[in-house]
Design an enzyme around this catalytic site. Sequence first.
Site, mmCIF file in Angstrom:
data_model
loop_
_atom_site.group_PDB
_atom_site.id
_atom_site.type_symbol
_atom_site.label_atom_id
_atom_site.label_comp_id
_atom_site.label_asym_id
_atom_site.label_seq_id
_atom_site.Cartn_x
_atom_site.Cartn_y
_atom_site.Cartn_z
ATOM 1 N N LYS A 1 0.834 -1.208 0.000
ATOM 2 C CA LYS A 1 0.000 0.000 0.000
ATOM 3 C C LYS A 1 0.864 1.252 0.000
ATOM 4 C CE LYS A 1 -3.585 -2.184 2.852
ATOM 5 N NZ LYS A 1 -4.127 -2.176 4.213
ATOM 6 N N HIS B 1 24.709 -12.177 4.448
ATOM 7 C CA HIS B 1 23.838 -13.213 5.010
ATOM 8 C C HIS B 1 24.583 -13.791 6.225
ATOM 9 C CE1 HIS B 1 20.831 -16.173 5.399
ATOM 10 N NE2 HIS B 1 20.758 -16.639 4.176
HETATM 11 C C1 NCD Z 1 20.747 -18.581 0.035
HETATM 12 C C2 NCD Z 1 20.220 -17.145 0.028
HETATM 13 O O1 NCD Z 1 19.020 -16.914 0.207
HETATM 14 O O2 NCD Z 1 21.078 -16.289 -0.119
HETATM 15 N N1 NCD Z 1 19.894 -19.507 0.604
HETATM 16 C C3 NCD Z 1 19.842 -19.661 1.958
HETATM 17 O O3 NCD Z 1 19.612 -18.732 2.700
HETATM 18 N N2 NCD Z 1 20.096 -20.877 2.458
HETATM 19 C C4 NCD Z 1 21.324 -19.015 -1.259
HETATM 20 C C5 NCD Z 1 20.532 -18.895 -2.533
HETATM 21 O O4 NCD Z 1 19.396 -18.419 -2.560
HETATM 22 O O5 NCD Z 1 21.081 -19.310 -3.562
#
Ligand code: NCD
Length: 328
Positions: free
Chosen positions: A105, A154
């Site tokens: 939204k 990550h």
């Molecule tokens: C990965 C991501 O999301 O970065 N997956 C995960 O978290 N295990 C790798 C990917 O998407 O290739």
Amino acid sequence: MVSRIFRFFGNIMQQSQLTDSFIGRDIVSIHDFSKTEIEHILDFAESMVPVAQGAQQATPLTNKILATLFFEPSTRTRLSFESAMTRLGGQVVGITEREGSSLMKGETLADTIRTVEKYSDVIVLRHPQEGAARLAAEFSNKPVINAGDGAGQHPTQTLLDLFTIQNEIGDIDGKNIVLMGDLKYGRTVHSLAYALAMFNAKLYFVAPDLLQMPVEMIDKVTELGVSPTRTNSLSGIINDADVLYVTRIQKERIPDETEYKKVVGSYIVNNDLLKDVKENLIIMHPLPRVTEIQPEVDETKHAVYFHQAFNGVPIRMALLSLVLGVKS
Ligand code: NCD
């Protein structure tokens, strides 16, 4: 004797101070952590394994709520966070797609975060934009954990990757670790390369030229005193490797479909490739895999990727406990 006892208690004091230093902290990037802090998380995670397996019960997070905001697809990261929180007695609320939220939204991420923190004690965010988790952390009084921000970082995946490597092959120092696949857009390898350099691994980056590790990442690991080898071929490397970490080509982040077609399928791990590898080589993958590791490899002793996925649970239990101030 006296000094040994003193050291022992001194160490306990340090450990407890270290544990306390995580309370309320955001987990945005692996760069925010020292090696000692990372080791502390890994040790904490080790103590969580029986609870993660369901073999022991512990419910220190009763009455705590985790909010999961996943604006990109996820299987392992979201479910292992949910499993971790639930096993520790906590509750989970969440949004699994942008379409189901007020972002559709026109609400800003900042406003979403300012609202969600009122409903929860800790927030896990996955977002397609790099920097989104850092921004969310700025607007939240509750800890924000980055579950992947675009091609950025990550960090929780990196912690479970380190946990897996240490448990499978022991000390990381001096080990030959090959990161292969999409090193340009893959966020898991961006965080992992840095952490492995902190642990003094020997790094090999194997990718087609189009998808090699970005220069900024190379600079960061070089600053830590590690000189990675960059190449587009596994030959001459694979037989000395201790770890082969394979990643998926991040199709969704490659701007041009023809570029994707040029590289997809260029690096395939099959049993033929593994003919002369070290006995103790481990093959890892953050998953999901597409074609880069052939199913026949699953049956070999080298394949650890499904156990790696399990390790997400004790690691995320440790992180949730630490940021919420629960002792092991
Ligand atoms: C990965 C991501 O999301 O970065 N997956 C995960 O978290 N295990 C790798 C990917 O998407 O290739």
